[in-house]
Design an enzyme around this catalytic site. Structure first.
Site, PDB file in Angstrom:
ATOM      1  CB  SER A 457      -0.899   0.002   1.239  1.00 12.21           C
ATOM      2  OG  SER A 457      -1.537   1.259   1.404  1.00 12.21           O
ATOM      3  CE1 TYR A 470      -4.462  -2.004   4.920  1.00 11.46           C
ATOM      4  CE2 TYR A 470      -3.404   0.114   4.496  1.00 11.46           C
ATOM      5  CZ  TYR A 470      -4.022  -1.030   4.041  1.00 11.46           C
ATOM      6  OH  TYR A 470      -4.186  -1.223   2.685  1.00 11.46           O
TER       7      TYR A 470
END
Length: 586
Positions: A457, A470
């Protein structure tokens, strides 16, 4: 491996040839022809693997090993080489078609054989030795219709062929071989090719073999390159293409285009002496190719490998490749599975939700590919081990693995519980570790390369106070990918990290917002989904970048403008990125 070797002498064209046989003579015959400056012993590892299913024949070509060494360059011309090969055929497999395999100069003369006496051969495997006539035509096309790419390829091959020019000089090559070149040659194999010395290779006769064998270059090279002939063959042919060959450019496979209607290509991340460095894949490919040419029975994995290797008009870029995608039930995973299916791949669509995995597989089949749904929890080590074993048993070793499954989690660090951290890391990091470890081991054992894609990401390099768990998991995936890429490069396995930015996928609708009650949780999910939807970047764009990363072997792919801007900012101004990280994106 079968170790029983039977030796005999065969009279060739005014020379005595040392011939070596293994396996049952009633089985189909495979004839292995060595190159320069080797002897039959370069094939030892390959021959041992083939002998259980084939009658394996090898011989020392004239000028090498225990065979005669005629003097005069004319005695090494193609006419004499073909007469020797015919004599070996008549002595070991009279009246029978054989499966011909050649390496280096053994392949060069084997091209001459399949083009001039094709009735003797059931199949042909060429390794690092093109047809000289094909090369001459290829070079002329590049020079008469020049483009920068064509000129670069021709120049590149000319540089790789430096030793050919040296061998045209009188006396110097012979003096070099006889005055001690054998030692440096053996060390070069160990260092440059990762081929350790062993009894038989390099041969003890190397000084004499090297000196005599220069006649091959002097008798044939200049004449064929100046006056190329029209050499065609209908013999089913596969070319094993070592992509790290220092002497033969992989681009030379294009020289065979138009001359060989039944052509297959088998690329492998290896150097010139691939029969020594990678005997397992070489023997397996010879077996598959010979079995198919003879109309034998192949396993589904072998059939798919042959379809993937075959060259034909209209062939899709991932024709018959096996691609495993986790988290394939929706979003980026589904788009990626469909992108590969559209390009001819057979897809394993794996997801925690079996219904969505089945739907992805159904969509892939409609695009013309084969697809198989599986339910899998990537965080479960035992389940992933069973999944990997099942895929291998039912479908074969994957060519591409996309570790895409992941979950979202947002909130302040102090609101994250230990269980929140465990859940995020189990799926986002350990799921990638399991997939990379299990399928990477299969790829390495198969020895034919492959590619692993890990979905990270933009959060991996863009810190945020609201994404501690995350972002940490994705940063770990990015670093893991970099480490894997370095570790697996020597085995021909590429690794790519994909770093999407704001992409409209279902992850926003299932993300956990820690520290928020049920009502607040749903409200934040709706707001996030609405914001991502307004961004308007769909998962199909990410899937296209994943396909491109596999085709071009790209290490890191930031997807979307904000992902690229974040990556640039992380490199140029980490301090500024730390200031942005303080913003409460919620």
């Amino acid at each position: 491996m079968s170790k029983e070797i039977r030796r005999r002498r065969v009279r060739g064209d005014e020379v005595d040839l040392a011939v070596y046989e293994q396996g049952d003579p009633s089985h189909p015959t495979v004839l292995l022809v060595h190159g320069y400056p080797d002897t039959h012993a370069v094939w030892d590892e390959v021959a041992g693997r083939l002998a259980a299913r084939f009658h394996v024949v090898r011989y020392d070509v004239r000028g090498a090993g225990a065979s005669s060494r005629p003097s005069g360059r004319e005695r090494y011309a193609f006419a004499h080489l073909m007469a020797d090969l015919r004599a070996v055929l008549e002595a070991t497999a009279p009246g029978r078609e054989v499966h011909l395999v050649g390496h280096d100069w053994g392949s060069i003369q084997s091209w001459e054989a399949v083009c001039t006496m094709p009735e003797r051969f059931a199949s042909f495997t060429s390794i690092s030795g093109p047809c000289l006539d094909h090369v001459a035509h290829w070079t002329r096309r590049n020079l008469t219709r020049p483009t920068p790419r064509r000129l670069a390829r021709s120049a590149g091959q000319a540089l790789r062929s430096w030793y050919i020019y040296l061998f045209q000089t009188p006396l110097l090559p012979e003096l070099m071989w006889r005055s001690g070149l054998s030692g440096p040659f053996g060390r070069a194999l160990e260092i440059g090719e990762r081929v350790p010395r062993r009894p038989g290779h390099p041969a003890r006769t190397l000084p004499r073999d090297g000196a005599a064998g220069v006649g091959l270059y002097r008798a044939n090279m200049a004449e064929r390159l100046r006056r190329p002939r029209d050499r065609r063959t209908d013999v089913p042919t596969q070319i094993i293409v070592p992509t790290r060959d220092l002497f033969v450019s992989p681009h030379l496979v294009g020289a065979a285009a138009g001359h060989v209607p039944h052509l297959s290509l088998r690329p492998i991340a290896a150097g010139h002496w691939v029969p020594r460095s990678h005997p397992g894949p070489v023997a397996r490919w010879i077996t598959e190719h010979a079995t198919a040419a003879a109309g034998g029975t192949l396993t589904p994995a072998e059939s798919r490998a042959l379809r993937r290797a075959r060259v034909r008009p209209g062939r899709r870029p991932f024709e018959a490749s096996l691609v495993v995608v986790t988290g394939a039930g929706g979003g980026i995973g589904r788009a990626t599975a469909l992108a590969f299916a559209e390009r001819g791949a057979e897809v394993i669509a794996a997801d925690l939700d079996p219904d969505t995995a089945r739907h992805t597989a159904d969509l892939a089949v409609r695009l013309g590919g084969a697809a198989h749904p599986y339910r899998i929890d990537v965080a479960d080590r035992a389940a992933m081990e069973e999944f990997a074993a099942t895929v291998r048993k039912r479908h074969g070793v994957p060519d591409v693995v996309v570790n895409n499954a992941g979950i979202g989690m947002a909130g302040a660090f102090l609101d994250h519980s230990a269980e929140d951290w465990r859940r995020v890391l189990d799926v986002n990091l350990w799921g990638v570790i399991h997939g990379s470890r299990l399928f990477g081991a299969q790829m390495a054992e198969r020895g034919e390369g492959g590619h692993i894609v890990n979905t990270a990401s933009a959060a991996a390099y863009t810190p945020s106070r609201m994404l501690p768990a995350y972002a940490t998991s994705k940063a770990a995936v990015l670093m893991l990918s970099e480490c894997l890429r370095a570790d697996l490069a020597g085995q021909g396995i590429g690794v790519s990290a994909i770093c999407p930015g704001v992409v409209d996928t279902g992850i926003t609708r299932t993300a956990t917002f820690v520290g928020a009650g049920p009502e607040k949780q749903e409200e934040r999910r709706r707001r996030a989904a609405r914001a991502y939807g307004l961004r308007g970047y769909g998962p199909e764009g990410v899937a296209e970048r994943i396909v491109a990363a596999v085709r071009e072997d790209i290490a890191l792919v930031p997807v979307t403008p904000e992902a690229r801007a974040g990556h640039l900012g992380a490199r140029l101004s980490p301090r500024l990125m730390r200031l942005f990280a303080r913003i409460d994106a919620g």
